[in-house]
Design a protein around this motif. Structure first.
Motif, PDB file in Angstrom:
ATOM      1  N   GLY A  28       0.835  -1.276   0.005  1.00 25.74           N
ATOM      2  CA  GLY A  28       0.001   0.088  -0.129  1.00 25.74           C
ATOM      3  C   GLY A  28       0.679   1.364  -0.142  1.00 25.74           C
ATOM      4  O   GLY A  28       0.165   2.474   0.247  1.00 25.74           O
ATOM      5  N   ARG A  29       2.213   1.069  -0.154  1.00 27.53           N
ATOM      6  CA  ARG A  29       2.939   2.458  -0.193  1.00 27.53           C
ATOM      7  C   ARG A  29       2.848   3.048  -1.599  1.00 27.53           C
ATOM      8  O   ARG A  29       2.829   2.381  -2.585  1.00 27.53           O
ATOM      9  N   SER A  30       2.778   4.436  -1.580  1.00 29.55           N
ATOM     10  CA  SER A  30       2.745   5.052  -2.818  1.00 29.55           C
ATOM     11  C   SER A  30       4.097   5.760  -3.509  1.00 29.55           C
ATOM     12  O   SER A  30       4.817   5.666  -2.554  1.00 29.55           O
ATOM     13  N   PHE A  31       4.080   5.821  -4.538  1.00 34.31           N
ATOM     14  CA  PHE A  31       5.564   5.919  -5.067  1.00 34.31           C
ATOM     15  C   PHE A  31       5.315   7.483  -6.102  1.00 34.31           C
ATOM     16  O   PHE A  31       5.146   7.135  -7.172  1.00 34.31           O
ATOM     17  N   PRO A  32       5.453   8.714  -5.483  1.00 28.28           N
ATOM     18  CA  PRO A  32       5.261  10.016  -6.519  1.00 28.28           C
ATOM     19  C   PRO A  32       6.719  10.277  -6.900  1.00 28.28           C
ATOM     20  O   PRO A  32       6.783  11.278  -7.426  1.00 28.28           O
ATOM     21  N   TYR A  33       7.828   9.496  -6.486  1.00 34.69           N
ATOM     22  CA  TYR A  33       9.114  10.073  -6.588  1.00 34.69           C
ATOM     23  C   TYR A  33      10.092   8.968  -7.390  1.00 34.69           C
ATOM     24  O   TYR A  33      10.025   7.940  -6.795  1.00 34.69           O
ATOM     25  N   LEU A  34      10.726   9.337  -8.252  1.00 35.74           N
ATOM     26  CA  LEU A  34      11.799   8.902  -8.847  1.00 35.74           C
ATOM     27  C   LEU A  34      13.116   9.337  -8.852  1.00 35.74           C
ATOM     28  O   LEU A  34      13.356  10.636  -8.964  1.00 35.74           O
TER      29      LEU A  34
END
Length: 324
Positions: free
Chosen positions: A7-13
């Protein structure tokens, strides 16, 4: 927004554009860069397609890393390419500051709006000993210039090193007292080739946290979507302190970033065992759907946590190899 099974979200690369570095930091590249500087790093066109795919999947922040990103002459073009990608709101970069005074204005004009600069000591001799370069004055001047020209977010990274810079907390706090800087103390991490150094110089981040609290620094509530840093403020300081403690309990529960190496491998974790290549799907604009599908598929393999506590740094030989 990209999400994993936890359920972790990933807005960042974190996007590495080279593994070449012109510093010789004792904890990363003590013998200097040993790779091939003419390696086939991602081209601007490949970067454009890569960033477009991640943006279409909900990512809005890209951090350019290395190695040292400023060794690439096409860095301004790379920044502009990322900044003009629909959906991208923040273009950040991590640098050792070598070229900061000369080029930060050009980078800002290209679209850079956030900056992290590595400063492991404010003592010139100690800085030279840690980095292999006698350039502290130029790096600090570059940070001041970045603030003067209005870079929105300026952060400074300092790796905690026992018996090397662990007695410089007061000097760092005095330096940020009148500067709107977020100073990040980063706990030294074991990599594939620094075990002896790690054992000699690893310092638990709790050591600094205790000192901060004794000096009246207050921990701030964690903002929604914030990364792993614990942040502290003080009424008398414009600057703030962030603590990145990868050996702390539940560190990985706040993970919000993915990584791509300078040759196009997707890395789900800085200390993961391997990466999945995306490069074959970066050659034509028509491959976007397949590229996005591969990213989503690979995210399903992201582990709950790293295995640093077991002395296992995964495939990370040194931090310059995959952007730190």
């Amino acid at each position: 927004m990209l999400q994993d099974r936890q359920g972790r979200s990933f807005p960042y690369l974190r996007l590495s554009i080279t593994d070449v570095c012109n510093f010789q930091c004792s904890y990363c590249l003590p013998d200097g860069y040993q790779g091939k500087p003419d390696a086939a790093f991602l081209s601007v066109a490949e970067i454009r397609r890569l960033v477009a795919a991640f943006a279409a999947l909900g990512m809005w922040k890209i951090r350019i890393t290395g190695g040292e990103p400023s060794v690439r002459r096409d860095l301004p073009e790379i920044i502009a390419t990322i900044a003009t990608t629909p959906g991208i709101e923040r273009v950040a970069m991590t640098t050792n500051g070598w070229h900061l005074p000369q080029f930060v204005e050009r980078w800002k004009k290209a679209g850079l709006n956030a900056l992290n600069v590595s400063v492991d000591s404010l003592d010139p001799r100690q800085f030279h000993a840690i980095t292999g370069q006698d350039r502290l004055r130029e790096v600090l001047a570059g940070i001041d210039k970045a603030l003067d020209i209005g870079i929105e977010k300026v952060k400074v990274n300092a790796v905690l090193l026992r018996d090397l810079n662990d007695r410089q907390l007061d000097a760092f706090l005095a330096w940020i007292k009148d500067k709107p800087i977020s100073l990040r103390f980063i706990e030294l991490m074991q990599t594939g080739d620094n075990l002896a150094y790690f054992k000699a110089h690893h310092l638990r981040a709790e050591h600094v946290i205790e000192q901060l609290k004794e000096k009246g620094w207050q921990e701030l509530p964690r903002m929604p979507g914030a990364g792993p840093a614990r942040e502290f403020s003080h009424d008398s300081s414009l600057g703030r302190i962030g603590i990145i403690a990868p050996y702390s309990k539940d560190f990985c529960t706040t993970c919000n970033r993915l990584r791509v190496t300078s040759t196009g491998d997707l890395r789900l974790c800085l200390f993961g065992d391997a990466g999945a290549s995306l490069r074959d799907l970066l050659q034509e604009d028509e491959q976007q759907s397949a590229l996005q599908a591969r990213i989503v598929e690979q995210l399903g393999f992201k582990k709950d946590h790293h295995f640093l506590h077991d002395g296992n740094p995964g495939a990370t030989r040194h931090l310059a190899s995959c952007g730190g």
